[in-house]
Motif scaffolding. Structure first.
Motif, mmCIF file in Angstrom:
data_model
loop_
_atom_site.group_PDB
_atom_site.id
_atom_site.type_symbol
_atom_site.label_atom_id
_atom_site.label_comp_id
_atom_site.label_asym_id
_atom_site.label_seq_id
_atom_site.Cartn_x
_atom_site.Cartn_y
_atom_site.Cartn_z
ATOM 1 N N PHE A 264 55.122 21.732 17.611
ATOM 2 C CA PHE A 264 55.708 20.834 16.617
ATOM 3 C C PHE A 264 54.642 20.382 15.622
ATOM 4 O O PHE A 264 54.868 20.342 14.410
ATOM 5 C CB PHE A 264 56.336 19.633 17.327
ATOM 6 C CG PHE A 264 57.159 18.748 16.427
ATOM 7 C CD1 PHE A 264 57.783 19.234 15.296
ATOM 8 C CD2 PHE A 264 57.324 17.397 16.734
ATOM 9 C CE1 PHE A 264 58.552 18.414 14.474
ATOM 10 C CE2 PHE A 264 58.078 16.576 15.934
ATOM 11 C CZ PHE A 264 58.690 17.078 14.792
ATOM 12 N N HIS A 265 53.459 20.045 16.129
ATOM 13 C CA HIS A 265 52.358 19.640 15.259
ATOM 14 C C HIS A 265 51.993 20.765 14.295
ATOM 15 O O HIS A 265 51.789 20.531 13.090
ATOM 16 C CB HIS A 265 51.130 19.279 16.104
ATOM 17 C CG HIS A 265 51.215 17.921 16.717
ATOM 18 N ND1 HIS A 265 50.106 17.231 17.153
ATOM 19 C CD2 HIS A 265 52.282 17.130 16.989
ATOM 20 C CE1 HIS A 265 50.479 16.065 17.653
ATOM 21 N NE2 HIS A 265 51.791 15.988 17.576
ATOM 22 N N ALA A 266 51.901 21.983 14.805
ATOM 23 C CA ALA A 266 51.520 23.124 13.978
ATOM 24 C C ALA A 266 52.550 23.371 12.882
ATOM 25 O O ALA A 266 52.195 23.642 11.721
ATOM 26 C CB ALA A 266 51.364 24.372 14.847
ATOM 27 N N LEU A 267 53.829 23.267 13.229
ATOM 28 C CA LEU A 267 54.885 23.476 12.241
ATOM 29 C C LEU A 267 54.864 22.382 11.178
ATOM 30 O O LEU A 267 55.050 22.653 9.987
ATOM 31 C CB LEU A 267 56.249 23.518 12.930
ATOM 32 C CG LEU A 267 56.513 24.738 13.824
ATOM 33 C CD1 LEU A 267 57.854 24.601 14.534
ATOM 34 C CD2 LEU A 267 56.490 26.025 12.998
ATOM 35 N N ALA A 268 54.644 21.130 11.617
ATOM 36 C CA ALA A 268 54.582 20.027 10.662
ATOM 37 C C ALA A 268 53.401 20.212 9.713
ATOM 38 O O ALA A 268 53.519 19.981 8.498
ATOM 39 C CB ALA A 268 54.469 18.698 11.403
ATOM 40 N N ARG A 269 52.255 20.640 10.251
ATOM 41 C CA ARG A 269 51.087 20.883 9.393
ATOM 42 C C ARG A 269 51.368 22.004 8.392
ATOM 43 O O ARG A 269 50.928 21.950 7.239
ATOM 44 C CB ARG A 269 49.870 21.231 10.249
ATOM 45 C CG ARG A 269 49.324 20.064 11.065
ATOM 46 C CD ARG A 269 48.060 20.447 11.819
ATOM 47 N NE ARG A 269 47.637 19.382 12.714
ATOM 48 C CZ ARG A 269 46.968 18.297 12.339
ATOM 49 N NH1 ARG A 269 46.640 18.165 11.063
ATOM 50 N NH2 ARG A 269 46.621 17.370 13.211
ATOM 51 N N SER A 270 52.120 23.005 8.813
ATOM 52 C CA SER A 270 52.459 24.096 7.896
ATOM 53 C C SER A 270 53.316 23.583 6.742
ATOM 54 O O SER A 270 53.279 24.131 5.641
ATOM 55 C CB SER A 270 53.183 25.214 8.645
ATOM 56 O OG SER A 270 54.517 24.860 8.978
ATOM 57 N N GLY A 271 54.093 22.513 7.009
ATOM 58 C CA GLY A 271 54.901 21.921 5.942
ATOM 59 C C GLY A 271 54.036 21.366 4.820
ATOM 60 O O GLY A 271 54.359 21.524 3.637
ATOM 61 N N PHE A 272 52.912 20.729 5.177
ATOM 62 C CA PHE A 272 51.981 20.246 4.150
ATOM 63 C C PHE A 272 51.418 21.414 3.351
ATOM 64 O O PHE A 272 51.297 21.346 2.125
ATOM 65 C CB PHE A 272 50.833 19.473 4.804
ATOM 66 C CG PHE A 272 51.197 18.093 5.267
ATOM 67 C CD1 PHE A 272 51.590 17.115 4.361
ATOM 68 C CD2 PHE A 272 51.147 17.767 6.611
ATOM 69 C CE1 PHE A 272 51.926 15.832 4.795
ATOM 70 C CE2 PHE A 272 51.481 16.493 7.053
ATOM 71 C CZ PHE A 272 51.872 15.525 6.146
ATOM 72 N N ALA A 273 51.069 22.495 4.051
ATOM 73 C CA ALA A 273 50.506 23.664 3.379
ATOM 74 C C ALA A 273 51.506 24.273 2.398
ATOM 75 O O ALA A 273 51.156 24.624 1.263
ATOM 76 C CB ALA A 273 50.070 24.702 4.411
ATOM 77 N N VAL A 274 52.751 24.388 2.830
ATOM 78 C CA VAL A 274 53.796 24.955 1.966
ATOM 79 C C VAL A 274 54.017 24.060 0.751
ATOM 80 O O VAL A 274 54.126 24.539 -0.388
ATOM 81 C CB VAL A 274 55.108 25.120 2.759
ATOM 82 C CG1 VAL A 274 56.259 25.408 1.816
ATOM 83 C CG2 VAL A 274 54.969 26.235 3.782
ATOM 84 N N ASN A 275 54.111 22.758 0.988
ATOM 85 C CA ASN A 275 54.292 21.816 -0.121
ATOM 86 C C ASN A 275 53.119 21.911 -1.087
ATOM 87 O O ASN A 275 53.285 21.809 -2.310
ATOM 88 C CB ASN A 275 54.426 20.401 0.435
ATOM 89 C CG ASN A 275 55.040 19.435 -0.563
ATOM 90 O OD1 ASN A 275 55.699 19.837 -1.522
ATOM 91 N ND2 ASN A 275 54.828 18.150 -0.344
#
Length: 258
Positions: free
Chosen positions: A7-18
């Motif tokens: 979950f942490h990794a996916l949430a961090r990927s959200g920042f990267a995508v944004n």
């Protein structure tokens, strides 16, 4: 769920995508400035269209959907876990986290449309929303409220950038790397704030003039900046700032305190 590494990794990927989306939006904004106020769509839809047109773009867009939705869910979890002895501060922080969640879910929804082979325009959506509100009894006041709310959010971004308030949400590296991250944050937050203030003002103008065409979202706001005296210079500056914000979000993907 909040302790899940996945979950942490996916949430961090959200920042990267944004961050990637903001880098593309900043690039489009600079292109519009160079073209004298003409060009592509300087908003999330325009950025997603650029990604979709590249080889392997569909994979990136699906990754964006997953990352942005995961980040939205993380904000919901954060809102639920907020703890503060002051009830007013606690609910204020919860409202802020839920507001961020709504933004990420909306971005994820836009990305999902492109992932499924469709297309959408943020500017058209803003105009449609404004037109419907103007046709509704009392809707003009709600449109003004939306405009003032977005303007307030923009001012908040500028304040966070100037005061470096974003530092409390990340682990700032030591040395030159830390100074670079902070500099990107200051410039990026300020530029994002200016863009949001422009969007909010257009909503208010649409309400006052009773013209939904004025509420053209981020793309319309940035193009409106180009029409101002020295607007080309201002728009280039905002574009560079949005790229800085995107780079900051990329760093935040690793440095965020989750």
């Amino acid at each position: 769920m909040s302790d899940s590494r996945v979950f942490h990794a996916l949430a961090r990927s959200g920042f990267a995508v944004n961050g990637l989306l903001h880098i593309l939006i900043g690039g489009i904004a600079i292109g519009i400035a160079v073209a004298g106020g003409r060009g592509g769509e300087a908003d999330q839809s325009g950025a997603l269209k650029q990604i979709a047109a590249t080889p392997g773009g569909l994979v990136v867009i699906w990754a964006a959907v997953v990352g942005l939705v995961a980040l939205g869910l993380w904000q919901v979890v954060t809102a639920v876990l907020v703890s503060d002895p002051d009830a007013k501060k606690k609910w204020g922080r919860r409202a802020a986290e839920l507001g961020r969640a709504i933004v990420y879910f909306a971005l994820g929804g836009t990305a999902l449309v492109f992932a499924l082979g469709g297309s959408t325009s943020s500017s058209d959506s803003s105009r449609t929303l404004s037109a419907r509100l103007l046709e509704t009894p009392g809707g003009v006041f709600l449109l003004v409220a939306i405009g003032l709310g977005v303007t307030g959010a923009g001012v908040g971004f500028v304040v966070i950038g100037v005061r470096r308030g974003f530092r409390k949400r990340i682990r700032v590296p030591s040395g030159a790397a830390g100074r670079a991250v902070v500099a990107l944050g200051v410039v990026g937050y300020a530029a994002k704030g200016v863009a949001l203030v422009a969007v909010g003002i257009l909503f208010v103008v649409a309400a006052v003039t009773y013209d939904a065409e004025q509420a053209a979202g981020l793309d319309g706001a940035l193009k409106a900046l180009a029409a101002l005296p020295f607007g080309i210079v201002v728009l280039c500056g905002v574009g560079v700032g949005l790229i800085a914000y995107g780079l900051f979000l990329g760093a935040r993907a690793r440095l965020e305190k989750l």
